[in-house]
Design a protein around this motif. Sequence first.
Motif, PDB file in Angstrom:
ATOM      1  N   ALA A 197       0.811  -1.217   0.000  1.00  0.00           N
ATOM      2  CA  ALA A 197       0.000   0.000   0.000  1.00  0.00           C
ATOM      3  C   ALA A 197       0.847   1.272   0.000  1.00  0.00           C
ATOM      4  CB  ALA A 197      -0.979  -0.006   1.179  1.00  0.00           C
ATOM      5  N   LEU A 198       1.806   1.315  -0.889  1.00  0.00           N
ATOM      6  CA  LEU A 198       2.648   2.502  -1.037  1.00  0.00           C
ATOM      7  C   LEU A 198       2.010   3.405  -2.083  1.00  0.00           C
ATOM      8  CD1 LEU A 198       5.995   0.530  -1.167  1.00  0.00           C
ATOM      9  CD2 LEU A 198       5.083   1.786   0.803  1.00  0.00           C
ATOM     10  N   SER A 199       1.622   4.585  -1.687  1.00  0.00           N
ATOM     11  CA  SER A 199       0.846   5.460  -2.568  1.00  0.00           C
ATOM     12  C   SER A 199       1.617   5.944  -3.796  1.00  0.00           C
ATOM     13  CB  SER A 199       0.309   6.661  -1.789  1.00  0.00           C
ATOM     14  OG  SER A 199       1.382   7.411  -1.257  1.00  0.00           O
ATOM     15  N   ASP A 200       2.911   6.013  -3.710  1.00  0.00           N
ATOM     16  CA  ASP A 200       3.682   6.557  -4.825  1.00  0.00           C
ATOM     17  C   ASP A 200       4.300   5.484  -5.729  1.00  0.00           C
ATOM     18  OD1 ASP A 200       5.396   5.744  -2.802  1.00  0.00           O
ATOM     19  OD2 ASP A 200       6.898   7.264  -3.250  1.00  0.00           O
ATOM     20  N   ILE A 201       3.882   4.235  -5.566  1.00  0.00           N
ATOM     21  CA  ILE A 201       4.451   3.139  -6.353  1.00  0.00           C
ATOM     22  C   ILE A 201       3.389   2.543  -7.282  1.00  0.00           C
ATOM     23  CG2 ILE A 201       5.396   0.778  -6.252  1.00  0.00           C
ATOM     24  CD1 ILE A 201       7.400   2.780  -5.322  1.00  0.00           C
ATOM     25  N   GLN A 202       3.745   2.418  -8.541  1.00  0.00           N
ATOM     26  CA  GLN A 202       2.933   1.687  -9.514  1.00  0.00           C
ATOM     27  C   GLN A 202       3.833   0.623 -10.119  1.00  0.00           C
ATOM     28  OE1 GLN A 202       2.019   4.852 -12.236  1.00  0.00           O
ATOM     29  NE2 GLN A 202      -0.062   5.031 -11.452  1.00  0.00           N
ATOM     30  N   THR A 203       3.288  -0.560 -10.334  1.00  0.00           N
ATOM     31  CA  THR A 203       4.061  -1.617 -10.977  1.00  0.00           C
ATOM     32  C   THR A 203       3.325  -2.103 -12.213  1.00  0.00           C
ATOM     33  OG1 THR A 203       3.051  -3.355  -9.638  1.00  0.00           O
ATOM     34  CG2 THR A 203       5.127  -2.405  -8.825  1.00  0.00           C
ATOM     35  N   GLU A 204       4.104  -2.608 -13.133  1.00  0.00           N
ATOM     36  CA  GLU A 204       3.548  -3.231 -14.326  1.00  0.00           C
ATOM     37  C   GLU A 204       4.433  -4.415 -14.689  1.00  0.00           C
ATOM     38  OE1 GLU A 204       3.034  -2.292 -19.073  1.00  0.00           O
ATOM     39  OE2 GLU A 204       2.875  -0.603 -17.673  1.00  0.00           O
ATOM     40  N   VAL A 205       3.804  -5.545 -14.937  1.00  0.00           N
ATOM     41  CA  VAL A 205       4.547  -6.713 -15.404  1.00  0.00           C
ATOM     42  C   VAL A 205       4.785  -6.542 -16.897  1.00  0.00           C
ATOM     43  CG1 VAL A 205       4.474  -9.215 -15.758  1.00  0.00           C
ATOM     44  CG2 VAL A 205       3.640  -8.228 -13.601  1.00  0.00           C
ATOM     45  N   VAL A 206       6.053  -6.616 -17.283  1.00  0.00           N
ATOM     46  CA  VAL A 206       6.446  -6.533 -18.691  1.00  0.00           C
ATOM     47  C   VAL A 206       6.984  -7.910 -19.057  1.00  0.00           C
ATOM     48  CG1 VAL A 206       7.955  -5.408 -20.373  1.00  0.00           C
ATOM     49  CG2 VAL A 206       6.943  -4.069 -18.503  1.00  0.00           C
ATOM     50  N   ASP A 207       6.192  -8.628 -19.826  1.00  0.00           N
ATOM     51  CA  ASP A 207       6.486 -10.019 -20.153  1.00  0.00           C
ATOM     52  C   ASP A 207       7.204 -10.104 -21.498  1.00  0.00           C
ATOM     53  OD1 ASP A 207       6.495 -12.761 -20.571  1.00  0.00           O
ATOM     54  OD2 ASP A 207       4.368 -13.018 -20.093  1.00  0.00           O
ATOM     55  N   LEU A 208       8.457 -10.536 -21.459  1.00  0.00           N
ATOM     56  CA  LEU A 208       9.229 -10.644 -22.705  1.00  0.00           C
ATOM     57  C   LEU A 208       8.608 -11.634 -23.684  1.00  0.00           C
ATOM     58  CD1 LEU A 208      12.908 -10.477 -21.398  1.00  0.00           C
ATOM     59  CD2 LEU A 208      11.467  -8.636 -22.327  1.00  0.00           C
ATOM     60  N   LYS A 209       7.867 -12.596 -23.186  1.00  0.00           N
ATOM     61  CA  LYS A 209       7.199 -13.539 -24.088  1.00  0.00           C
ATOM     62  C   LYS A 209       6.143 -12.809 -24.918  1.00  0.00           C
ATOM     63  CE  LYS A 209       5.314 -18.116 -24.307  1.00  0.00           C
ATOM     64  NZ  LYS A 209       5.422 -19.396 -23.665  1.00  0.00           N
ATOM     65  N   GLU A 210       5.428 -11.905 -24.297  1.00  0.00           N
ATOM     66  CA  GLU A 210       4.424 -11.132 -25.032  1.00  0.00           C
ATOM     67  C   GLU A 210       5.077 -10.131 -25.984  1.00  0.00           C
ATOM     68  OE1 GLU A 210       1.793  -9.315 -22.198  1.00  0.00           O
ATOM     69  OE2 GLU A 210       1.078 -11.263 -21.468  1.00  0.00           O
ATOM     70  N   TRP A 211       6.201  -9.573 -25.601  1.00  0.00           N
ATOM     71  CA  TRP A 211       6.889  -8.606 -26.458  1.00  0.00           C
ATOM     72  C   TRP A 211       7.502  -9.288 -27.675  1.00  0.00           C
ATOM     73  CZ3 TRP A 211       7.503  -3.485 -27.133  1.00  0.00           C
ATOM     74  CH2 TRP A 211       6.816  -2.672 -26.228  1.00  0.00           C
ATOM     75  N   ASP A 212       7.925 -10.534 -27.540  1.00  0.00           N
ATOM     76  CA  ASP A 212       8.468 -11.304 -28.658  1.00  0.00           C
ATOM     77  C   ASP A 212       9.493 -10.509 -29.475  1.00  0.00           C
ATOM     78  OD1 ASP A 212       8.783 -13.550 -30.251  1.00  0.00           O
ATOM     79  OD2 ASP A 212       7.133 -13.012 -31.591  1.00  0.00           O
ATOM     80  N   LEU A 213      10.495  -9.982 -28.771  1.00  0.00           N
ATOM     81  CA  LEU A 213      11.541  -9.215 -29.447  1.00  0.00           C
ATOM     82  C   LEU A 213      12.392 -10.150 -30.301  1.00  0.00           C
ATOM     83  CD1 LEU A 213      12.729  -7.058 -26.404  1.00  0.00           C
ATOM     84  CD2 LEU A 213      11.311  -6.288 -28.325  1.00  0.00           C
ATOM     85  N   PRO A 214      12.491  -9.898 -31.602  1.00  0.00           N
ATOM     86  CA  PRO A 214      13.375 -10.741 -32.412  1.00  0.00           C
ATOM     87  C   PRO A 214      14.826 -10.531 -31.983  1.00  0.00           C
ATOM     88  CG  PRO A 214      12.473  -8.934 -33.727  1.00  0.00           C
ATOM     89  CD  PRO A 214      11.852  -8.839 -32.362  1.00  0.00           C
ATOM     90  N   LEU A 215      15.662 -11.475 -32.302  1.00  0.00           N
ATOM     91  CA  LEU A 215      17.081 -11.340 -31.982  1.00  0.00           C
ATOM     92  C   LEU A 215      17.593 -10.041 -32.597  1.00  0.00           C
ATOM     93  CD1 LEU A 215      19.406 -12.765 -30.568  1.00  0.00           C
ATOM     94  CD2 LEU A 215      19.976 -13.829 -32.746  1.00  0.00           C
ATOM     95  N   PHE A 216      18.259  -9.232 -31.785  1.00  0.00           N
ATOM     96  CA  PHE A 216      18.704  -7.924 -32.273  1.00  0.00           C
ATOM     97  C   PHE A 216      19.628  -8.091 -33.463  1.00  0.00           C
ATOM     98  CE2 PHE A 216      21.688  -4.397 -32.460  1.00  0.00           C
ATOM     99  CZ  PHE A 216      20.795  -3.374 -32.689  1.00  0.00           C
TER     100      PHE A 216
END
Length: 182
Positions: A31-50
Amino acid sequence: MLIYIIVGSIREGRTAIKVANWVQQATAELALSDIQTEVVDLKEWDLPLFAGAHPPATGIYDQPKQQQWADKIAQAQAFIFISPEYNHGYSPALKNALDYVGKEWQGKAAAFIGYGSTNGSRSISQIRQVASSLGLVDPNAVIEIRDIFKRNKDENFEANEFEVKGLAVLITKLQQYNIVSL
């Protein structure tokens, strides 16, 4: 303060997404009022090999997915990397995600949660080196999850009391860094 929880595994049946979901839920329970989190899933991003023509350090992003990733990373003030240990290191998907952009990482705090045969210590050790060279700031916020193979039988990750306390400390260190860096 926006903290991205980056899921460092794309394998089927992965534990990293379970740990990331726990981190997000447990952080909300603080319950920290100044904190927001977001899950960033690399599987969903599916970044091709650079394979871009320009090194990311130049800031010239010639791939559409690379610019999208840069825009996403630029939004956060801090990161929690969930890092499994693969063959005494961290996952290639996570390495690729780090290497995809340059300046968007710089000056932001990074925390690390690892698991695996040595509780993720080797994975965390390696990712910290790369994070440092990218300009991420390491406020020494680390959780190494023990006994993951015994504890990963359920749909959700169940943290023990030490991990719950460790997460509170980890978040506090990210907050403190954010205040100092303003």
